[in-house]
Scaffold this motif. Structure first.
Motif, PDB file in Angstrom:
ATOM      1  N   ILE A 210       0.837  -1.212   0.000  1.00 27.15           N
ATOM      2  CA  ILE A 210       0.000   0.000   0.000  1.00 27.15           C
ATOM      3  C   ILE A 210       0.868   1.257   0.000  1.00 27.15           C
ATOM      4  O   ILE A 210       0.666   2.174  -0.782  1.00 27.15           O
ATOM      5  CB  ILE A 210      -0.915   0.027   1.252  1.00 27.15           C
ATOM      6  N   ASP A 211       1.858   1.300   0.898  1.00 23.48           N
ATOM      7  CA  ASP A 211       2.702   2.496   1.021  1.00 23.48           C
ATOM      8  C   ASP A 211       3.606   2.668  -0.204  1.00 23.48           C
ATOM      9  O   ASP A 211       3.961   3.773  -0.571  1.00 23.48           O
ATOM     10  CB  ASP A 211       3.612   2.395   2.254  1.00 23.48           C
ATOM     11  N   ASP A 212       4.036   1.553  -0.760  1.00 23.94           N
ATOM     12  CA  ASP A 212       5.048   1.623  -1.815  1.00 23.94           C
ATOM     13  C   ASP A 212       4.734   0.629  -2.937  1.00 23.94           C
ATOM     14  O   ASP A 212       5.489  -0.308  -3.194  1.00 23.94           O
ATOM     15  CB  ASP A 212       6.416   1.316  -1.192  1.00 23.94           C
ATOM     16  N   PRO A 213       3.581   0.842  -3.593  1.00 23.27           N
ATOM     17  CA  PRO A 213       3.103  -0.160  -4.569  1.00 23.27           C
ATOM     18  C   PRO A 213       4.078  -0.384  -5.722  1.00 23.27           C
ATOM     19  O   PRO A 213       4.221  -1.507  -6.206  1.00 23.27           O
ATOM     20  CB  PRO A 213       1.775   0.420  -5.070  1.00 23.27           C
ATOM     21  N   LYS A 214       4.807   0.681  -6.131  1.00 23.18           N
ATOM     22  CA  LYS A 214       5.678   0.547  -7.290  1.00 23.18           C
ATOM     23  C   LYS A 214       6.822  -0.425  -7.023  1.00 23.18           C
ATOM     24  O   LYS A 214       7.045  -1.373  -7.783  1.00 23.18           O
ATOM     25  CB  LYS A 214       6.248   1.936  -7.656  1.00 23.18           C
ATOM     26  N   GLU A 215       7.546  -0.186  -5.912  1.00 18.26           N
ATOM     27  CA  GLU A 215       8.652  -1.078  -5.547  1.00 18.26           C
ATOM     28  C   GLU A 215       8.135  -2.491  -5.275  1.00 18.26           C
ATOM     29  O   GLU A 215       8.756  -3.478  -5.659  1.00 18.26           O
ATOM     30  CB  GLU A 215       9.384  -0.559  -4.298  1.00 18.26           C
ATOM     31  N   THR A 216       6.986  -2.566  -4.611  1.00 21.12           N
ATOM     32  CA  THR A 216       6.465  -3.875  -4.213  1.00 21.12           C
ATOM     33  C   THR A 216       6.058  -4.705  -5.424  1.00 21.12           C
ATOM     34  O   THR A 216       6.292  -5.920  -5.467  1.00 21.12           O
ATOM     35  CB  THR A 216       5.293  -3.707  -3.236  1.00 21.12           C
ATOM     36  N   MET A 217       5.456  -4.054  -6.429  1.00 23.51           N
ATOM     37  CA  MET A 217       5.084  -4.796  -7.643  1.00 23.51           C
ATOM     38  C   MET A 217       6.336  -5.319  -8.345  1.00 23.51           C
ATOM     39  O   MET A 217       6.352  -6.436  -8.850  1.00 23.51           O
ATOM     40  CB  MET A 217       4.256  -3.926  -8.597  1.00 23.51           C
ATOM     41  N   LYS A 218       7.406  -4.503  -8.336  1.00 26.62           N
ATOM     42  CA  LYS A 218       8.668  -4.977  -8.924  1.00 26.62           C
ATOM     43  C   LYS A 218       9.199  -6.168  -8.133  1.00 26.62           C
ATOM     44  O   LYS A 218       9.684  -7.146  -8.713  1.00 26.62           O
ATOM     45  CB  LYS A 218       9.710  -3.852  -8.925  1.00 26.62           C
ATOM     46  N   ASP A 219       9.114  -6.088  -6.797  1.00 26.72           N
ATOM     47  CA  ASP A 219       9.531  -7.215  -5.956  1.00 26.72           C
ATOM     48  C   ASP A 219       8.786  -8.473  -6.386  1.00 26.72           C
ATOM     49  O   ASP A 219       9.388  -9.520  -6.630  1.00 26.72           O
ATOM     50  CB  ASP A 219       9.198  -6.964  -4.469  1.00 26.72           C
ATOM     51  N   LEU A 220       7.465  -8.355  -6.449  1.00 27.05           N
ATOM     52  CA  LEU A 220       6.623  -9.530  -6.721  1.00 27.05           C
ATOM     53  C   LEU A 220       6.928 -10.130  -8.086  1.00 27.05           C
ATOM     54  O   LEU A 220       7.046 -11.341  -8.226  1.00 27.05           O
ATOM     55  CB  LEU A 220       5.142  -9.148  -6.622  1.00 27.05           C
ATOM     56  N   GLU A 221       7.076  -9.265  -9.085  1.00 25.64           N
ATOM     57  CA  GLU A 221       7.355  -9.763 -10.437  1.00 25.64           C
ATOM     58  C   GLU A 221       8.674 -10.556 -10.480  1.00 25.64           C
ATOM     59  O   GLU A 221       8.787 -11.528 -11.222  1.00 25.64           O
ATOM     60  CB  GLU A 221       7.426  -8.595 -11.425  1.00 25.64           C
ATOM     61  N   MET A 222       9.631 -10.121  -9.676  1.00 26.50           N
ATOM     62  CA  MET A 222      10.947 -10.777  -9.712  1.00 26.50           C
ATOM     63  C   MET A 222      11.006 -12.068  -8.904  1.00 26.50           C
ATOM     64  O   MET A 222      11.961 -12.829  -9.027  1.00 26.50           O
ATOM     65  CB  MET A 222      12.023  -9.806  -9.189  1.00 26.50           C
ATOM     66  N   ILE A 223      10.021 -12.314  -8.051  1.00 27.17           N
ATOM     67  CA  ILE A 223      10.123 -13.514  -7.201  1.00 27.17           C
ATOM     68  C   ILE A 223       9.007 -14.521  -7.430  1.00 27.17           C
ATOM     69  O   ILE A 223       9.077 -15.639  -6.929  1.00 27.17           O
ATOM     70  CB  ILE A 223      10.142 -13.142  -5.698  1.00 27.17           C
ATOM     71  N   ILE A 224       7.992 -14.137  -8.216  1.00 28.72           N
ATOM     72  CA  ILE A 224       6.770 -14.938  -8.317  1.00 28.72           C
ATOM     73  C   ILE A 224       7.049 -16.383  -8.777  1.00 28.72           C
ATOM     74  O   ILE A 224       6.383 -17.312  -8.343  1.00 28.72           O
ATOM     75  CB  ILE A 224       5.745 -14.235  -9.262  1.00 28.72           C
ATOM     76  N   ASP A 225       8.041 -16.561  -9.648  1.00 33.38           N
ATOM     77  CA  ASP A 225       8.288 -17.903 -10.192  1.00 33.38           C
ATOM     78  C   ASP A 225       9.460 -18.614  -9.509  1.00 33.38           C
ATOM     79  O   ASP A 225       9.932 -19.639  -9.982  1.00 33.38           O
ATOM     80  CB  ASP A 225       8.551 -17.799 -11.705  1.00 33.38           C
ATOM     81  N   LEU A 226       9.959 -18.060  -8.410  1.00 39.13           N
ATOM     82  CA  LEU A 226      11.113 -18.685  -7.755  1.00 39.13           C
ATOM     83  C   LEU A 226      10.687 -19.850  -6.847  1.00 39.13           C
ATOM     84  O   LEU A 226       9.600 -19.823  -6.288  1.00 39.13           O
ATOM     85  CB  LEU A 226      11.875 -17.647  -6.912  1.00 39.13           C
ATOM     86  N   PRO A 227      11.561 -20.853  -6.720  1.00 39.82           N
ATOM     87  CA  PRO A 227      11.237 -22.001  -5.860  1.00 39.82           C
ATOM     88  C   PRO A 227      11.437 -21.686  -4.378  1.00 39.82           C
ATOM     89  O   PRO A 227      12.310 -22.225  -3.726  1.00 39.82           O
ATOM     90  CB  PRO A 227      12.227 -23.071  -6.326  1.00 39.82           C
ATOM     91  N   ILE A 228      10.586 -20.764  -3.861  1.00 42.02           N
ATOM     92  CA  ILE A 228      10.676 -20.404  -2.445  1.00 42.02           C
ATOM     93  C   ILE A 228       9.357 -20.782  -1.761  1.00 42.02           C
ATOM     94  O   ILE A 228       8.406 -21.191  -2.420  1.00 42.02           O
ATOM     95  CB  ILE A 228      10.943 -18.891  -2.260  1.00 42.02           C
ATOM     96  N   SER A 229       9.314 -20.648  -0.432  1.00 36.14           N
ATOM     97  CA  SER A 229       8.118 -21.060   0.310  1.00 36.14           C
ATOM     98  C   SER A 229       7.073 -19.961   0.371  1.00 36.14           C
ATOM     99  O   SER A 229       5.877 -20.243   0.443  1.00 36.14           O
ATOM    100  CB  SER A 229       8.500 -21.463   1.731  1.00 36.14           C
ATOM    101  N   GLY A 230       7.506 -18.717   0.385  1.00 30.63           N
ATOM    102  CA  GLY A 230       6.519 -17.648   0.473  1.00 30.63           C
ATOM    103  C   GLY A 230       7.155 -16.291   0.675  1.00 30.63           C
ATOM    104  O   GLY A 230       8.352 -16.122   0.486  1.00 30.63           O
ATOM    105  N   ILE A 231       6.298 -15.337   1.042  1.00 29.57           N
ATOM    106  CA  ILE A 231       6.780 -13.981   1.293  1.00 29.57           C
ATOM    107  C   ILE A 231       6.444 -13.562   2.721  1.00 29.57           C
ATOM    108  O   ILE A 231       5.570 -14.151   3.360  1.00 29.57           O
ATOM    109  CB  ILE A 231       6.158 -12.957   0.320  1.00 29.57           C
ATOM    110  N   VAL A 232       7.163 -12.573   3.194  1.00 31.88           N
ATOM    111  CA  VAL A 232       6.815 -11.922   4.449  1.00 31.88           C
ATOM    112  C   VAL A 232       6.316 -10.532   4.082  1.00 31.88           C
ATOM    113  O   VAL A 232       7.012  -9.781   3.386  1.00 31.88           O
ATOM    114  CB  VAL A 232       8.025 -11.848   5.397  1.00 31.88           C
TER     115      VAL A 232
END
Lengths: 84, 279, 465
Positions: free
Chosen positions: B69-91
């Motif tokens: 909410i506070d920083d949608p631009k940076e956060t959307m970039k974060d999400l796009e870069m990690i969405i397909d990675l073999p990780i367990s989740g996000i914090v």
């Protein structure tokens, strides 16, 4: 000019300067053992981003391949964003 | 249930490539507070390349993204870069109903299985805890006491008496849905006695694990969240007696034992068996 | 006893001439002023073909560098060297070569007269008027003089170099009988430089992880029991292991018999707490150790002969249970290199490394698996300092490898909670991260030898191109 990364151990500092040809400079503390590998990663990453003209300087403090690639990709993204 | 969630800065290769050597049960690669605003892209590229080259094996990996909410631009970039990675989740920092809904919608659109650990660090969200806890995307909630006490303008202290209600609220909410309740990290790096005290308080309150901000704290946290030898021996005794005598109500060494106590002993041994070989 | 106050007059009287064998010790470490003052005087003379036997060479010993450049020296024999002298030697071959010994091997060579020293210049922090010497007091107090004892007993001429002469020394480390003269200088050393650079417990998380694994290994192998003995040296990881062992001993109310080797404040603390019966000190690494050696009778100095001479049946390390050592490289046969780096530059030497590895019941190497992209495990080490058959375990942050020669250890560990991994797998794991290093500098011209403690050549040093 774009600068990405650090000179800390296991990292590298990538500098991109606009140029008329492709110039790659590598200065590494592990050049004897991994110099060729570092050059290969840089060339491969540049080719994938279609960069054919730029002066690339890599000052390496023992970064692994993924780090060199990541630092260079970040630098290329900023370079392209700034419209070089 | 992870006993430890170790924070690792997302833009430091030296730490990133060592994330699995500190015996933490899980790590959180940080894109948020540990990374300067003009280095967010460095963290994203570095983490993405690292995870792709060295997919995590014996460890759960989470990424703390920026605030949707506070920083949608940076956060959307974060999400796009990690969405397909073999990780367990996000914090997700400063979790609330709105930010959870936005993140969940994004993951649904991408049919992503990534789980969310919500950071509880604003006063208002304590009145929505059950709603958050029940959300299927939520794997656990983590207390962020530094931000919380800052907003409320109260001191952080070692006894934690002034955050007791916050801690317990999270513990009760999460236990009611059998999900993870993760305590706030202990922030004094070289104070191992303080860490032991703080982690023991958390374990006694019912937290399932604790966030960790320095690798040297992992062992201390595990110690607090691992049953003592005496507890294990007692549990073994109870389980064996119950099995041998086919009994669910008996007197053992002068103490009354009934079904809930036998169940608890089983649970303790199960948890120990899972983590027994790690410290 | 004759007391000189001029290096030049002394050298005249000694009839310093071509081909002489000169020895020095390194107890004043990087703060030594003796070697430079003697060698500066030598450098002004038209003398050649000197053979030097400093027990170690530190970066501040620049007069040796000057002597090399002026072609005064034709042979260097030492146990450890780094800095400018080391760099020069690797690029400019000496006529009679560079010879790397162990601490125990140096004492053995001098005592069997395999090495004959013409003049020993012995830095002595305090000397009495009769010619007795001690390292425990004086402005440049350094504690033990362990590495100089053989020189003091066997050199043809023994010169004590001091800046502090008193009437009487109660328990001298060096006795007057073999001393020829005293040289009194304004200063023989800077106490600050005497302290080793590495004597603090590591705070690095990777180092702490390695220490944790090594401690568990030692514990699982059953060594932490009443009366055990150990040596960890002064590296940051080693000291962390000392601290972990100390905690385990306190928890289980265990007292150990002795700690040996280089001694630090942490070992002194254990002595003062009654956790160890004696410290056998060949070299003090910090000023707390110097002070303790002076005041506590349970803290004893010993010579390199008493410490590690393989021909001494009563050597202290013969009874040593556990030694923890470092490595620059280790290979698939567990050979260890602490002499050169992977690029053929000399950066150290055995010191007591291969002495203790051979004698201790359990020898453990601790080191990070990867250091700034350089994998520590090689197919073959660049230089063998310590042969693999004397090394039992390798511990890094990603696992523990046990030498297959030690099936007895492997059997014990199978029944423990400590898991082990073949060293070949650790090598593969490190290459997963670093990639496979390209081949290293060619080894063409031999410029020196590496000896084991028995005096056998076990490897060669090559010119750095």
């Amino acid at each position: 000019m774009i600068i990405v990364g650090t000179l800390e151990s296991s990292d590298c500092l990538i500098t991109i300067i606009p140029a008329e040809t492709l110039i790659i400079e590598v200065d590494s503390i592990v050049y004897d053992a991994f110099g060729q590998q570092i050059c290969h990663v840089i060339k491969h990453t540049l080719a994938k981003a279609n960069i054919t003209k730029a002066h690339i300087i890599c000052q390496d403090k023992g970064a692994l391949d993924y780090t060199i690639k990541a630092r260079l990709e970040t630098a290329i993204a900023r370079y392209q964003e700034e419209g070089f | 249930m992870n006993r430890s969630y170790l924070f690792i800065p997302g833009d430091v290769p030296r730490m990133l490539q060592m994330l699995d050597v500190f015996d933490a049960d899980a790590v959180i690669i940080d894109f948020e507070d540990a990374v300067a605003l003009n280095q967010k892209d460095e963290a994203r590229f570095l983490t993405r390349n690292f995870i792709q080259t060295h997919p995590p094996k014996a460890i759960e990996v989470y990424i703390r993204i920026n605030h949707i909410i506070d920083d949608p631009k940076e956060t959307m970039k974060d999400l796009e870069m990690i969405i397909d990675l073999p990780i367990s989740g996000i914090v997700a920092p400063k979790i609330n109903r709105l930010s959870l809904a936005k993140l969940d919608r994004y993951f649904e659109e991408k049919t992503s299985p990534l789980k969310i650990i919500g950071l509880v660090e604003t006063p208002d969200v304590f009145f929505d805890l059950m709603t958050l806890a029940q959300h299927p995307r939520i794997q656990g909630l983590m207390l962020g006491a530094e931000d919380l006490t800052r907003i409320m303008n109260i001191e952080r202290n070692l006894t934690g008496d002034n955050i007791l209600w916050a801690r317990s609220s999270i513990v009760y909410a999460m236990h009611s849905v059998s999900k993870e309740a993760i305590d706030t990290p202990y922030t004094v790096i070289h104070d191992h006695q303080g860490l032991a005290k703080d982690a023991t308080i958390a374990a006694n309150l019912g937290f399932t694990g604790k966030a960790v901000i320095h690798p040297n704290h992992v062992e201390g946290v595990h110690l607090a969240f691992t049953p003592t030898e005496h507890q294990i021996l007692t549990a073994k005794k109870i389980v064996e007696y119950a099995k041998k005598n086919q009994s669910i109500r008996f007197n053992l060494d002068g103490k009354m034992v009934d079904k809930p106590i036998i169940d608890k002993a089983h649970a303790l041994l199960e948890k120990y068996a899972k983590n027994g070989d790690k410290s | 006893m004759i007391v000189y106050d001029s290096v030049d007059i002394l050298l005249n009287d000694l009839k310093l001439s071509d081909g002489m064998q000169l020895s020095f010790h390194h107890h004043l470490r990087d703060g030594d002023h003796v070697i430079n003052q003697i060698m500066n005087a030598v450098n002004t003379r038209d003398i050649h073909d000197l053979r030097l036997h400093p027990s170690s060479i530190f970066p501040s010993y620049t007069a040796i560098l000057e002597a090399l450049k002026r072609n005064r020296i034709s042979q260097l024999t030492t146990s450890y060297m780094n800095g400018p002298v080391a760099e020069y030697c690797m690029k400019h071959p000496l006529k009679h070569g560079l010879h790397m010994q162990t601490h125990g091997g140096r004492a053995r060579a001098i005592m069997t007269e395999e090495t004959v020293i013409d003049i020993a210049f012995i830095a002595a922090p305090t000397v009495d008027v009769l010619g007795n010497a001690t390292g425990t007091i004086g402005p440049a107090a350094c504690g033990s003089l362990g590495y100089a004892i053989a020189d003091a007993k066997y050199a043809k001429t023994v010169i004590l170099v001091t800046d502090n002469i008193i009437d009487h020394i109660e328990n001298p480390q060096i006795k007057k009988d073999t001393v020829s003269a005293i040289l009194k200088l304004k200063s023989i050393g800077d106490p600050k430089g005497i302290i080793s650079g590495t004597t603090t417990i590591t705070n690095d998380p990777v180092g702490i992880q390695i220490a944790k694994k090594a401690t568990r290994l030692i514990e699982a192998l059953g060594y932490i029991k009443p009366g055990f003995s150990f040596q960890t040296g002064a590296g940051g990881i080693s000291l962390k292991i000392s601290e972990n062992i100390k905690q385990l001993m306190q928890q289980n109310n265990i007292q150990s018999s002795f700690i040996t080797g280089g001694i630090t404040q942490y070992h002194v603390e254990m002595l003062n707490l009654g956790m160890v019966k004696s410290l056998y000190d060949v070299q003090c690494f910090d000023l707390v150790a110097v002070d303790s050696l002076k005041n506590n009778p349970k803290h004893r100095s010993m010579s390199a002969h008493e410490y590690a001479n393989p021909e001494n049946p009563n050597r202290v390390i013969k009874n040593l249970d556990v030694v923890v050592l470092g490595a620059t490289e280790i290979d698939l046969d567990f050979n260890v290199n602490v002499t050169t780096d992977s690029y053929n530059m000399i950066i150290g030497g055995s010191g007591g490394h291969s002495d203790t590895a051979e004698d201790a019941k359990l020898s453990i190497i601790v080191a990070p698996l990867i250091k700034a992209r350089t994998p520590i495990i090689k197919q073959r080490v660049n230089t063998i300092t310590t042969p693999g058959h004397t090394i039992d375990c390798f511990v890094c942050e990603r696992g523990i490898a046990v030498n297959p020669r030690r099936q007895d250890l492997i059997k014990i560990l199978e029944k423990s909670h400590v898991s082990i991994i073949p060293i070949e797998d650790l090598l593969a794991l490190s290459h997963d991260y670093t990639g496979i290093p390209e081949s290293f500098p060619s080894k063409k011209e031999v410029i020196g030898n590496v000896y084991d403690r028995h005096g056998r050549i076990i490897d060669y040093l090559y010119l750095k191109e």
